[in-house]
Scaffold this motif. Structure first.
Motif, PDB file in Angstrom:
ATOM      1  N   TRP A   5       0.881  -1.286   0.135  1.00 17.77           N
ATOM      2  CA  TRP A   5      -0.058  -0.004  -0.209  1.00 17.77           C
ATOM      3  C   TRP A   5       0.807   1.235  -0.132  1.00 17.77           C
ATOM      4  O   TRP A   5       0.633   2.290  -0.450  1.00 17.77           O
ATOM      5  CB  TRP A   5      -1.076   0.048   1.297  1.00 17.77           C
ATOM      6  CG  TRP A   5      -2.035  -1.051   0.964  1.00 17.77           C
ATOM      7  CD1 TRP A   5      -2.183  -2.327   1.575  1.00 17.77           C
ATOM      8  CD2 TRP A   5      -3.101  -0.810   0.080  1.00 17.77           C
ATOM      9  NE1 TRP A   5      -3.298  -2.905   1.158  1.00 17.77           N
ATOM     10  CE2 TRP A   5      -3.952  -1.954   0.200  1.00 17.77           C
ATOM     11  CE3 TRP A   5      -3.607   0.163  -0.799  1.00 17.77           C
ATOM     12  CZ2 TRP A   5      -5.176  -2.046  -0.740  1.00 17.77           C
ATOM     13  CZ3 TRP A   5      -4.649  -0.126  -1.586  1.00 17.77           C
ATOM     14  CH2 TRP A   5      -5.465  -1.105  -1.427  1.00 17.77           C
ATOM     15  N   PHE A   6       2.095   1.120   0.658  1.00 14.29           N
ATOM     16  CA  PHE A   6       2.913   2.341   0.599  1.00 14.29           C
ATOM     17  C   PHE A   6       3.206   2.702  -0.752  1.00 14.29           C
ATOM     18  O   PHE A   6       3.210   3.895  -1.359  1.00 14.29           O
ATOM     19  CB  PHE A   6       4.058   2.159   1.646  1.00 14.29           C
ATOM     20  CG  PHE A   6       5.072   3.478   1.642  1.00 14.29           C
ATOM     21  CD1 PHE A   6       4.859   4.329   2.320  1.00 14.29           C
ATOM     22  CD2 PHE A   6       6.159   3.235   0.877  1.00 14.29           C
ATOM     23  CE1 PHE A   6       5.660   5.499   2.453  1.00 14.29           C
ATOM     24  CE2 PHE A   6       7.154   4.271   0.748  1.00 14.29           C
ATOM     25  CZ  PHE A   6       6.761   5.375   1.513  1.00 14.29           C
ATOM     26  N   VAL A   8       1.867   1.895  -3.549  1.00 12.85           N
ATOM     27  CA  VAL A   8       0.583   2.489  -4.366  1.00 12.85           C
ATOM     28  C   VAL A   8       0.281   3.835  -3.918  1.00 12.85           C
ATOM     29  O   VAL A   8       0.144   4.548  -5.083  1.00 12.85           O
ATOM     30  CB  VAL A   8      -0.645   1.516  -4.067  1.00 12.85           C
ATOM     31  CG1 VAL A   8      -1.871   1.837  -4.542  1.00 12.85           C
ATOM     32  CG2 VAL A   8      -0.314  -0.066  -4.647  1.00 12.85           C
ATOM     33  N   ILE A   9       0.339   3.910  -2.653  1.00 11.97           N
ATOM     34  CA  ILE A   9      -0.015   5.547  -2.240  1.00 11.97           C
ATOM     35  C   ILE A   9       1.205   6.428  -2.792  1.00 11.97           C
ATOM     36  O   ILE A   9       0.863   7.544  -3.453  1.00 11.97           O
ATOM     37  CB  ILE A   9      -0.232   5.650  -0.947  1.00 11.97           C
ATOM     38  CG1 ILE A   9      -1.466   4.853  -0.586  1.00 11.97           C
ATOM     39  CG2 ILE A   9      -0.284   7.081  -0.335  1.00 11.97           C
ATOM     40  CD1 ILE A   9      -1.666   4.895   1.132  1.00 11.97           C
ATOM     41  N   MET A  10       2.433   6.087  -2.688  1.00  9.69           N
ATOM     42  CA  MET A  10       3.610   6.960  -3.162  1.00  9.69           C
ATOM     43  C   MET A  10       3.509   7.272  -4.738  1.00  9.69           C
ATOM     44  O   MET A  10       3.526   8.318  -5.433  1.00  9.69           O
ATOM     45  CB  MET A  10       4.794   6.551  -2.847  1.00  9.69           C
ATOM     46  CG  MET A  10       5.215   6.658  -1.396  1.00  9.69           C
ATOM     47  SD  MET A  10       5.325   8.232  -0.769  1.00  9.69           S
ATOM     48  CE  MET A  10       3.806   8.581   0.214  1.00  9.69           C
ATOM     49  N   LEU A  12       0.699   7.063  -6.830  1.00 12.29           N
ATOM     50  CA  LEU A  12      -0.579   7.618  -6.907  1.00 12.29           C
ATOM     51  C   LEU A  12      -0.170   9.270  -6.560  1.00 12.29           C
ATOM     52  O   LEU A  12      -0.553   9.992  -7.427  1.00 12.29           O
ATOM     53  CB  LEU A  12      -1.549   7.331  -6.129  1.00 12.29           C
ATOM     54  CG  LEU A  12      -2.971   7.988  -6.126  1.00 12.29           C
ATOM     55  CD1 LEU A  12      -3.458   7.993  -7.643  1.00 12.29           C
ATOM     56  CD2 LEU A  12      -3.833   7.687  -5.026  1.00 12.29           C
ATOM     57  N   LEU A  13       0.502   9.638  -5.612  1.00 12.28           N
ATOM     58  CA  LEU A  13       0.862  11.004  -5.348  1.00 12.28           C
ATOM     59  C   LEU A  13       1.829  11.537  -5.988  1.00 12.28           C
ATOM     60  O   LEU A  13       1.874  12.566  -6.421  1.00 12.28           O
ATOM     61  CB  LEU A  13       1.236  11.156  -3.757  1.00 12.28           C
ATOM     62  CG  LEU A  13       0.088  10.775  -2.526  1.00 12.28           C
ATOM     63  CD1 LEU A  13       0.658  10.750  -1.229  1.00 12.28           C
ATOM     64  CD2 LEU A  13      -0.902  11.612  -2.999  1.00 12.28           C
TER      65      LEU A  13
END
Length: 124
Positions: A5-6, A8-10, A12-13
């Motif tokens: 998830w880390f 994926v979020i990084m 995306l951002l």
């Protein structure tokens, strides 16, 4: 398979940051490059909402991307070359252009090719 998830979020951002940076760069470039002639062309194409919709659909048909058309229109609005009502008609046309393009792919155009050739010949 475990999702990181880390990551994926990084991702995306990071992608969002690059997109916003590109939009700001395009907006600044358009503000610098925009002359009165470009402003007049955009005003002419969006004077009538129906013509704006046609311009958006045509632009999308040429670019094959309603997203690219929409991003350009957002850049024009943020650069002060267009106002929101003008942009709405072009974005609507971009969405219609995408739908028409997808519909053309869904049809079996080969079944109607002789009709198109005949119409083209008559128009010529």
């Amino acid at each position: 398979m475990e999702i990181n998830w880390f990551q994926v979020i990084m991702t995306l951002l990071g992608g969002l940051a690059v997109f916003i940076y590109g939009m700001n760069l395009m907006s600044d470039g358009l503000q610098k490059a925009a002359g009165e002639k470009m402003r007049n062309v955009l005003a002419l194409l969006t004077k009538n909402p129906f013509i704006g919709v046609l311009a958006g659909a045509l632009t999308t048909a040429v670019l094959q991307s309603s997203s690219a058309t929409t991003v350009m229109v957002i850049g024009f609005v943020s650069a002060g070359l267009m106002n929101l009502p003008q942009a709405i008609s072009i974005v609507l046309g971009a969405n219609i252009g995408t739908t028409i393009t997808a519909q053309l792919i869904a049809f079996k155009v080969g079944d109607y090719v002789w009709t198109f050739i005949l119409i083209g010949f008559i128009m010529y």
